[in-house]
Design a protein around this motif. Structure first.
Motif, short mmCIF file in Angstrom:
data_model
loop_
_atom_site.label_atom_id
_atom_site.label_comp_id
_atom_site.label_asym_id
_atom_site.label_seq_id
_atom_site.Cartn_x
_atom_site.Cartn_y
_atom_site.Cartn_z
N LYS A 27 0.84 -1.21 0.00
CA LYS A 27 0.00 0.00 0.00
C LYS A 27 0.87 1.25 0.00
O LYS A 27 0.53 2.25 -0.62
CB LYS A 27 -0.92 0.00 1.21
N GLU A 44 -12.19 6.81 -4.08
CA GLU A 44 -11.69 5.48 -3.68
C GLU A 44 -12.90 4.59 -3.39
O GLU A 44 -13.73 4.90 -2.53
CB GLU A 44 -10.77 5.55 -2.46
N ILE A 45 -12.97 3.47 -4.09
CA ILE A 45 -14.10 2.54 -3.94
C ILE A 45 -13.68 1.40 -3.01
O ILE A 45 -12.65 0.76 -3.22
CB ILE A 45 -14.53 2.00 -5.33
N GLY A 46 -14.50 1.15 -1.98
CA GLY A 46 -14.18 0.09 -1.01
C GLY A 46 -13.03 0.53 -0.12
O GLY A 46 -12.01 -0.16 -0.03
N VAL A 47 -13.22 1.66 0.58
CA VAL A 47 -12.12 2.23 1.38
C VAL A 47 -11.69 1.34 2.54
O VAL A 47 -10.59 1.47 3.06
CB VAL A 47 -12.46 3.63 1.97
N GLY A 48 -12.61 0.46 2.99
CA GLY A 48 -12.27 -0.38 4.14
C GLY A 48 -12.15 0.44 5.41
O GLY A 48 -12.88 1.43 5.59
N ASP A 65 -17.94 2.89 0.58
CA ASP A 65 -17.90 1.48 0.95
C ASP A 65 -19.34 1.04 1.19
O ASP A 65 -20.21 1.85 1.52
CB ASP A 65 -17.07 1.28 2.23
N THR A 66 -19.60 -0.25 1.03
CA THR A 66 -20.94 -0.79 1.28
C THR A 66 -21.08 -1.24 2.74
O THR A 66 -22.20 -1.46 3.20
CB THR A 66 -21.24 -1.98 0.35
N SER A 67 -19.96 -1.39 3.46
CA SER A 67 -20.04 -1.85 4.85
C SER A 67 -20.07 -0.63 5.79
O SER A 67 -19.12 0.16 5.83
CB SER A 67 -18.83 -2.74 5.18
N MET A 70 -17.20 -0.82 8.38
CA MET A 70 -15.90 -0.37 7.83
C MET A 70 -15.88 1.16 7.76
O MET A 70 -14.88 1.79 8.11
CB MET A 70 -15.68 -0.95 6.43
N MET A 87 -22.01 3.75 -0.24
CA MET A 87 -22.42 3.61 -1.65
C MET A 87 -21.73 2.39 -2.25
O MET A 87 -20.65 2.01 -1.81
CB MET A 87 -21.97 4.86 -2.42
N SER A 105 -8.38 -0.60 -4.41
CA SER A 105 -7.35 -1.32 -3.65
C SER A 105 -7.99 -2.55 -3.01
O SER A 105 -8.81 -2.42 -2.09
CB SER A 105 -6.77 -0.37 -2.57
N HIS A 106 -7.64 -3.70 -3.52
CA HIS A 106 -8.18 -4.98 -3.03
C HIS A 106 -9.70 -4.99 -3.00
O HIS A 106 -10.32 -5.45 -2.05
CB HIS A 106 -7.61 -5.29 -1.63
N VAL A 107 -10.28 -4.47 -4.07
CA VAL A 107 -11.74 -4.44 -4.10
C VAL A 107 -12.30 -5.11 -5.37
O VAL A 107 -13.41 -5.64 -5.36
CB VAL A 107 -12.26 -2.98 -3.93
N VAL A 110 -13.51 -8.54 -5.05
CA VAL A 110 -14.42 -8.68 -3.91
C VAL A 110 -15.86 -8.36 -4.32
O VAL A 110 -16.81 -8.98 -3.84
CB VAL A 110 -13.94 -7.73 -2.77
C1 LIG Z 1 -10.71 -6.46 1.01
S1 LIG Z 1 -11.43 -4.98 1.60
C2 LIG Z 1 -10.27 -3.77 1.00
C3 LIG Z 1 -10.28 -2.54 1.83
C4 LIG Z 1 -9.22 -1.49 1.44
N1 LIG Z 1 -9.49 -0.93 0.15
C5 LIG Z 1 -7.84 -2.09 1.47
O1 LIG Z 1 -7.12 -2.05 0.46
O2 LIG Z 1 -7.43 -2.60 2.53
C6 LIG Z 1 -12.79 -4.78 0.48
C7 LIG Z 1 -13.69 -3.60 0.86
O3 LIG Z 1 -14.60 -3.38 -0.22
C8 LIG Z 1 -15.89 -3.17 0.31
N2 LIG Z 1 -16.86 -3.52 -0.74
C9 LIG Z 1 -17.30 -4.74 -1.12
N3 LIG Z 1 -18.17 -4.65 -2.15
C10 LIG Z 1 -18.27 -3.32 -2.43
C11 LIG Z 1 -18.99 -2.57 -3.40
N4 LIG Z 1 -19.80 -3.15 -4.29
N5 LIG Z 1 -18.87 -1.22 -3.40
C12 LIG Z 1 -18.05 -0.60 -2.50
N6 LIG Z 1 -17.34 -1.25 -1.56
C13 LIG Z 1 -17.44 -2.59 -1.53
C14 LIG Z 1 -15.94 -4.05 1.55
O4 LIG Z 1 -16.94 -3.65 2.44
C15 LIG Z 1 -14.54 -3.86 2.11
O5 LIG Z 1 -14.47 -2.75 2.96
#
Ligand SMILES: C[S@@+](CC[C@H](N)C(=O)[O-])C[C@H]1O[C@@H](n2cnc3c(N)ncnc32)[C@H](O)[C@@H]1O
Length: 197
Positions: A27, A44-48, A65-67, A70, A87, A105-107, A110
């Motif tokens: 990272k 940034e999509i899926g910020v975690g 993020d959807t969670s 998180m 979102m 990033s790692h999304v 997923v």
């Molecule tokens: C493996 S984690 C990665 C988190 C962070 N980006 C990282 O690199 O450590 C995947 C993240 O994507 C989110 N996620 C899963 N599906 C998603 C979607 N359709 N839109 C946005 N976020 C999503 C999850 O809730 C989770 O927080």
């Protein structure tokens, strides 16, 4: 309605710092490259859990993020130039051509439908906008057997262990600018694409 993947990531939030620990070196490399780009609007999509927010030192940032869990964790790491929204990356509520950069990033392995995600990314990027991808991709070496072994198990954890760049047809709409290894036997890669005109 909360889907199963959201529930899974809600529950994973408290364990995520352990996963994050192992992802830290890659990272650092990834976000340094993003910081070296001229100032711009960044999604940034899926910020975690947001522990990487301290890596960002430029750009106007929206993280989604959807969670909800998180996102709550990510709020603790907020800085002035970052806003967070609940979102899905597969259904972005932004106008066409809004962002200079999109970060995945790692999304990408997923989300339920990576092609829908990339279609949305393409739509919200400005012309010549860039998408930065950090992810595992199944390499053509012994690691492919490991990915194969974990394939069915990985579905329980809402990610795709067997994951090939060539499976992402929507990436053909973008131009590949850079590709480099982020460590570990070319398993983790950093890819930078540009939205062609
Ligand atoms: C493996 S984690 C990665 C988190 C962070 N980006 C990282 O690199 O450590 C995947 C993240 O994507 C989110 N996620 C899963 N599906 C998603 C979607 N359709 N839109 C946005 N976020 C999503 C999850 O809730 C989770 O927080």
């Amino acid at each position: 309605m909360i889907n199963n993947s959201e529930k899974f990531y809600d529950r994973l939030t408290f364990l995520y710092p352990i996963i994050d620990f192992f992802l830290k070196p890659q990272k650092h490399k990834f976000f340094s490259r993003i910081n070296s780009c001229p100032y711009g609007r960044l999604l940034e999509i899926g910020v975690g859990n947001g522990t990487h927010f301290n890596y960002y030192n430029t750009h106007e940032i929206i993280g989604i993020d959807t969670s909800r869990s998180m996102l709550a964790s990510a709020r603790k790491h907020l800085k002035g130039n970052i806003r967070l929204l609940h979102m899905s990356g597969e259904n972005l509520l932004f106008q066409n051509k809004t962002f200079d950069y999109v970060i995945l990033s790692h999304v990408i392995a997923v989300v339920e439908d990576p092609e829908k995600l990339l279609e949305e990314v393409y739509r919200v990027l400005k012309p010549n906008g860039k998408v930065f991808i950090l992810n595992h991709f199944t390499p053509n070496n012994w690691l492919k057997y490991l990915d194969k072994t974990f394939e069915s198990l990985s579905r329980l954890f809402y990610f795709k262990s067997v994951f090939h760049i060539s499976s992402l047809r929507k990436l053909e709409k973008f131009k590949l600018l850079e590709e480099f290894n982020a460590g570990l036997f070319s398993y983790f890669k950093i890819l930078i694409y540009e939205k062609s005109l």
